[in-house]
Every structure is written in C-alpha cells, then in structure tokens.
Motif scaffolding. Structure first.
Motif, PDB file in Angstrom:
ATOM      1  N   LYS A 309      53.551 -38.865  87.588  1.00 58.60           N
ATOM      2  CA  LYS A 309      52.014 -38.617  87.372  1.00 58.60           C
ATOM      3  C   LYS A 309      51.800 -37.600  86.520  1.00 58.60           C
ATOM      4  O   LYS A 309      50.575 -36.970  86.111  1.00 58.60           O
ATOM      5  CB  LYS A 309      51.291 -38.276  88.759  1.00 58.60           C
ATOM      6  N   ASN A 310      52.851 -36.668  86.148  1.00 57.43           N
ATOM      7  CA  ASN A 310      52.668 -35.487  85.475  1.00 57.43           C
ATOM      8  C   ASN A 310      52.842 -35.777  83.887  1.00 57.43           C
ATOM      9  O   ASN A 310      53.894 -35.779  83.171  1.00 57.43           O
ATOM     10  CB  ASN A 310      53.643 -34.326  85.690  1.00 57.43           C
ATOM     11  N   GLU A 311      51.660 -36.029  83.193  1.00 60.37           N
ATOM     12  CA  GLU A 311      51.980 -36.686  81.875  1.00 60.37           C
ATOM     13  C   GLU A 311      52.118 -35.626  80.806  1.00 60.37           C
ATOM     14  O   GLU A 311      52.577 -35.846  79.681  1.00 60.37           O
ATOM     15  CB  GLU A 311      50.740 -37.467  81.250  1.00 60.37           C
ATOM     16  N   ASN A 312      51.851 -34.423  81.105  1.00 64.86           N
ATOM     17  CA  ASN A 312      52.194 -32.991  80.339  1.00 64.86           C
ATOM     18  C   ASN A 312      53.291 -32.351  80.705  1.00 64.86           C
ATOM     19  O   ASN A 312      53.431 -30.954  80.477  1.00 64.86           O
ATOM     20  CB  ASN A 312      50.575 -32.152  80.617  1.00 64.86           C
ATOM     21  N   ARG A 313      54.135 -32.632  81.536  1.00 67.01           N
ATOM     22  CA  ARG A 313      55.485 -32.171  81.721  1.00 67.01           C
ATOM     23  C   ARG A 313      56.188 -31.894  80.271  1.00 67.01           C
ATOM     24  O   ARG A 313      56.240 -32.235  79.180  1.00 67.01           O
ATOM     25  CB  ARG A 313      56.421 -33.049  82.531  1.00 67.01           C
ATOM     26  N   LYS A 314      56.984 -30.616  80.643  1.00 62.60           N
ATOM     27  CA  LYS A 314      57.636 -29.980  79.250  1.00 62.60           C
ATOM     28  C   LYS A 314      58.936 -30.912  78.989  1.00 62.60           C
ATOM     29  O   LYS A 314      59.601 -31.484  80.000  1.00 62.60           O
ATOM     30  CB  LYS A 314      58.001 -28.757  79.593  1.00 62.60           C
ATOM     31  N   ARG A 315      59.236 -30.845  77.588  1.00 62.63           N
ATOM     32  CA  ARG A 315      60.380 -31.623  77.606  1.00 62.63           C
ATOM     33  C   ARG A 315      61.738 -30.733  77.848  1.00 62.63           C
ATOM     34  O   ARG A 315      61.524 -29.659  77.895  1.00 62.63           O
ATOM     35  CB  ARG A 315      60.507 -31.875  75.939  1.00 62.63           C
ATOM     36  N   HIS A 316      62.847 -31.375  78.039  1.00 62.49           N
ATOM     37  CA  HIS A 316      63.937 -30.638  78.451  1.00 62.49           C
ATOM     38  C   HIS A 316      64.088 -29.675  77.553  1.00 62.49           C
ATOM     39  O   HIS A 316      63.920 -29.685  76.290  1.00 62.49           O
ATOM     40  CB  HIS A 316      65.143 -31.766  78.607  1.00 62.49           C
ATOM     41  N   GLU A 317      64.734 -28.532  77.916  1.00 59.38           N
ATOM     42  CA  GLU A 317      65.164 -27.293  77.104  1.00 59.38           C
ATOM     43  C   GLU A 317      66.256 -27.908  75.989  1.00 59.38           C
ATOM     44  O   GLU A 317      66.105 -27.179  74.810  1.00 59.38           O
ATOM     45  CB  GLU A 317      65.995 -26.210  78.149  1.00 59.38           C
ATOM     46  N   TYR A 318      67.021 -28.846  76.347  1.00 64.27           N
ATOM     47  CA  TYR A 318      67.955 -28.795  75.509  1.00 64.27           C
ATOM     48  C   TYR A 318      67.452 -29.383  74.128  1.00 64.27           C
ATOM     49  O   TYR A 318      67.846 -29.040  73.174  1.00 64.27           O
ATOM     50  CB  TYR A 318      68.809 -30.398  75.875  1.00 64.27           C
ATOM     51  N   PHE A 319      66.301 -30.326  74.166  1.00 61.44           N
ATOM     52  CA  PHE A 319      65.547 -31.040  72.891  1.00 61.44           C
ATOM     53  C   PHE A 319      64.778 -29.808  72.334  1.00 61.44           C
ATOM     54  O   PHE A 319      64.597 -30.036  71.248  1.00 61.44           O
ATOM     55  CB  PHE A 319      64.808 -32.178  73.577  1.00 61.44           C
ATOM     56  N   ARG A 320      64.257 -28.895  73.059  1.00 57.36           N
ATOM     57  CA  ARG A 320      63.187 -27.825  72.590  1.00 57.36           C
ATOM     58  C   ARG A 320      64.107 -26.959  71.863  1.00 57.36           C
ATOM     59  O   ARG A 320      63.544 -26.702  70.883  1.00 57.36           O
ATOM     60  CB  ARG A 320      62.509 -27.328  73.771  1.00 57.36           C
ATOM     61  N   GLU A 321      65.361 -26.702  72.404  1.00 65.74           N
ATOM     62  CA  GLU A 321      66.133 -25.512  71.574  1.00 65.74           C
ATOM     63  C   GLU A 321      66.536 -26.250  70.356  1.00 65.74           C
ATOM     64  O   GLU A 321      66.771 -25.241  69.242  1.00 65.74           O
ATOM     65  CB  GLU A 321      67.234 -24.992  72.434  1.00 65.74           C
ATOM     66  N   ARG A 322      66.793 -27.386  70.134  1.00 59.35           N
ATOM     67  CA  ARG A 322      67.364 -27.883  69.033  1.00 59.35           C
ATOM     68  C   ARG A 322      66.151 -28.719  68.052  1.00 59.35           C
ATOM     69  O   ARG A 322      66.354 -29.189  66.824  1.00 59.35           O
ATOM     70  CB  ARG A 322      68.286 -28.967  69.383  1.00 59.35           C
TER      71      ARG A 322
END
Length: 330
Positions: A309-322
């Motif tokens: 139900k959390n549509e605004n969840r953050k993307r995993h750190e792995y994808f954000r760092e890269r």
C-alpha cells in the motif's frame, strides 16, 4: 482600523530565471542543469533583432568526441549591424585558441554594443540522450539528432520574436538535401546550407563560438553522479586519439560499464566494453513468460503476496547509489 492586505505568493512565472551575463556565469549555470538530459538556453533578445530583418547562423560543437555533450548553437543580428561581427573578431572557432574563444564569448555578452544587436542560443544534447537515440529499436541517427536540434533552435528564436530574414547553416550530410529540408519547414527565409560555413559566414562563426565555449565549460564542470566521492577525474578532450581519454575509457566498471559522460553508442566505447566488461545476457520477454507458465502452471506467484500500500516507498539503496533509473515502463 487599517485593513491588512493579503500578499499573494510569487508565481513560478514571476521568479527570475538565472541568466548568462558573461563568461563567469556560464559554468555555474551549466552546473545547475541535469547533465543526463538536454537543456536549451536562449539569451536576452535585443529589441533591434525584433524590429529589423536579421541573419541567423547555425553550427555545432562536439559532434565527433566519445565523451560529453554535443552542443548546437545559433546566433542572430540585424542585417544592418553585420559590422559588429567583424568588430568582435568572429572566425572559425576551431582555428581559435580556447582563451580567444572565451574572450569573444565574454565580450559578446558583456559589451553594450554587442548586447544591443546580437543574440544567441544553445542546446546541449546529453551524451546519455545521444546514446539512447542511436541504440533504440527505432534508431535515430546522429544526423537526425543534429537536424532536430537546429530546427528546434530556429523555432526558439522565432518564438522569442526574432525577425529572421536569412539563415546560414553549417551542413550535416549533403548540403542540398539539408537545405531543401529547411526550406520546406521555413519557406519565408532565405536559407543557405554549406560545408565549412563557420569559416565563410561570420554569423555562423558566432554560433560556433557559442556552441564550442558552452561545450568546453560543460566538460569543466561535469558532475559524476556515479562517482560522487572522486573530486577530480581527468578524461581529456573526449577525442579517441587523446591519451588521457584512452586512459579514462580503460577504467571500466565490469558490470555497469561507463558513466553517463561516455557516449556508449560510439564504437570506441563499445570495443572497450567488449574487451573488459562482463558479458550480459537478457532473457527474452516471450521466453520468460513461457518459463513462468512451465514452472507454475496457470497460477501467478503474485497471488501469494499481499499488495504493497506504500506507493511512495524509497527505491533500494543499491539502485539509488548507482543512479539507476527506469527508462521504460515494464
């Protein structure tokens, strides 16, 4: 009792956008842009360019390098003020030193006599966009990208109110075909498309300097989102024969390849990846569906998991760092 006047919030249209007023303000302006995307900048339009018939020149910088953006530029001034072009010393930008180009760019934006009669605009085409255009299924060649940019900049000048009478363009491909294409789009203008137009027509040289100086400074202030902890990264001029560029292209991430500075659609980059990077295999969409049916019959695995139900969840750190992003909906 005095009535309190409610102050309306400032609208986005009222916010003054940053302007490039001289050479010193060029780098900071570029630094604020997202270098993974294209950006267009149009200078202030002199009133003379609206009132009198103008000539407009078109040229590019950075078509050949494997690194950095390709920048298209236009310049325009009244036909009656063409002596200003000679006064500023416009010549083929490739024949000028970097210091001389910077000096001329600064003067065309700082000197009153230049600002009163000369305007310019640029589009910086991101290496990321160039690569995606050239490698997508429906390929968009570099010539097509170039022509689209030139046409878009001419339209930007028209929209800004420039009274265009004559257009001079440094050609991409056969000049006759390109000239016929532009004449079909802009039938009211006198259009000349020629090889080496930047060394023949001073107004094209002015466009060339705007494009070349913008590209030079885009490289100077380039921010590596993939390598945020490295303050200084030397990558040279971007031309394949440059030893510093060769060394930079040899430093490959074995999984993710090159940062976005590199045009990975260039054969120079592709060959370097083939020699060093890991081979990757991507499963065909139809094969994946067949495998799913074979393994799980008609049932879907998703039925065993509750919907999030959390549509605004953050993307995993792995994808954000890269700095990995979706390029298409799946």
């Amino acid at each position: 009792m005095d009535k309190k006047v409610k102050q309306e919030p400032e609208s986005h249209s009222d916010v003054k956008q940053p302007r490039i007023e001289n050479l010193e303000t060029l780098g900071p302006y570029i630094l604020e842009q997202d270098n993974a995307k294209n950006f267009v900048y149009v200078s202030d339009i002199p009133q003379l360019c609206k009132d009198e018939p103008c000539m407009l020149g078109v040229d590019e910088a950075g078509r050949g390098p494997v690194l950095g953006p390709m920048v298209y530029g236009i310049a325009f001034c009244p036909l009656s003020k063409k002596d200003i072009l000679k006064q500023l010393g416009f010549a083929d930008s490739k024949q000028l030193t970097e210091e001389k180009r910077d000096q001329i760019f600064d003067e065309m934006n700082r000197k009153d006599f230049a600002k009163e009669a000369l305007g310019w605009a640029v589009e910086a085409i991101s290496p990321n966009v160039i690569s995606m255009c050239m490698l997508r299924r429906t390929k968009h060649s570099l010539n097509e990208v170039s022509m689209d940019s030139a046409i878009g900049l001419i339209n930007s000048a028209i929209d800004a109110g420039v009274n265009i009478a004559e257009v001079y363009v440094d050609t991409v491909g056969p000049p006759e075909k390109y000239q016929a294409k532009l004449k079909g789009i802009f039938p009211k203008f006198k259009i000349t498309v020629a090889k080496k137009a930047d060394s023949t027509y001073p107004i094209v040289s002015a466009a060339s300097i705007a494009a070349k100086v913008t590209r030079d400074h885009a490289l100077k202030v380039w921010k590596f989102r993939e390598r945020p902890n490295e303050e200084v990264i030397s990558f040279g001029s971007g031309y394949p024969g440059d030893p510093t560029t060769k060394k930079f292209l040899g430093e490959i991430d074995l999984v993710f390849g090159f940062p976005r500075l590199v045009r990975f659609s260039w054969s120079t980059a592709g060959n370097a990846l083939e020699k060093k990077a890991y081979d990757m295999e991507f499963e065909d969409e139809t094969d994946a569906k067949d495998a799913e049916k074979a393994s799980y019959g008609s049932e879907k695995l998703s039925k065993y998991f509750a919907a999030s139900k959390n549509e605004n969840r953050k993307r995993h750190e792995y994808f954000r760092e890269r700095c990995l992003e979706h390029v298409a909906d799946i």
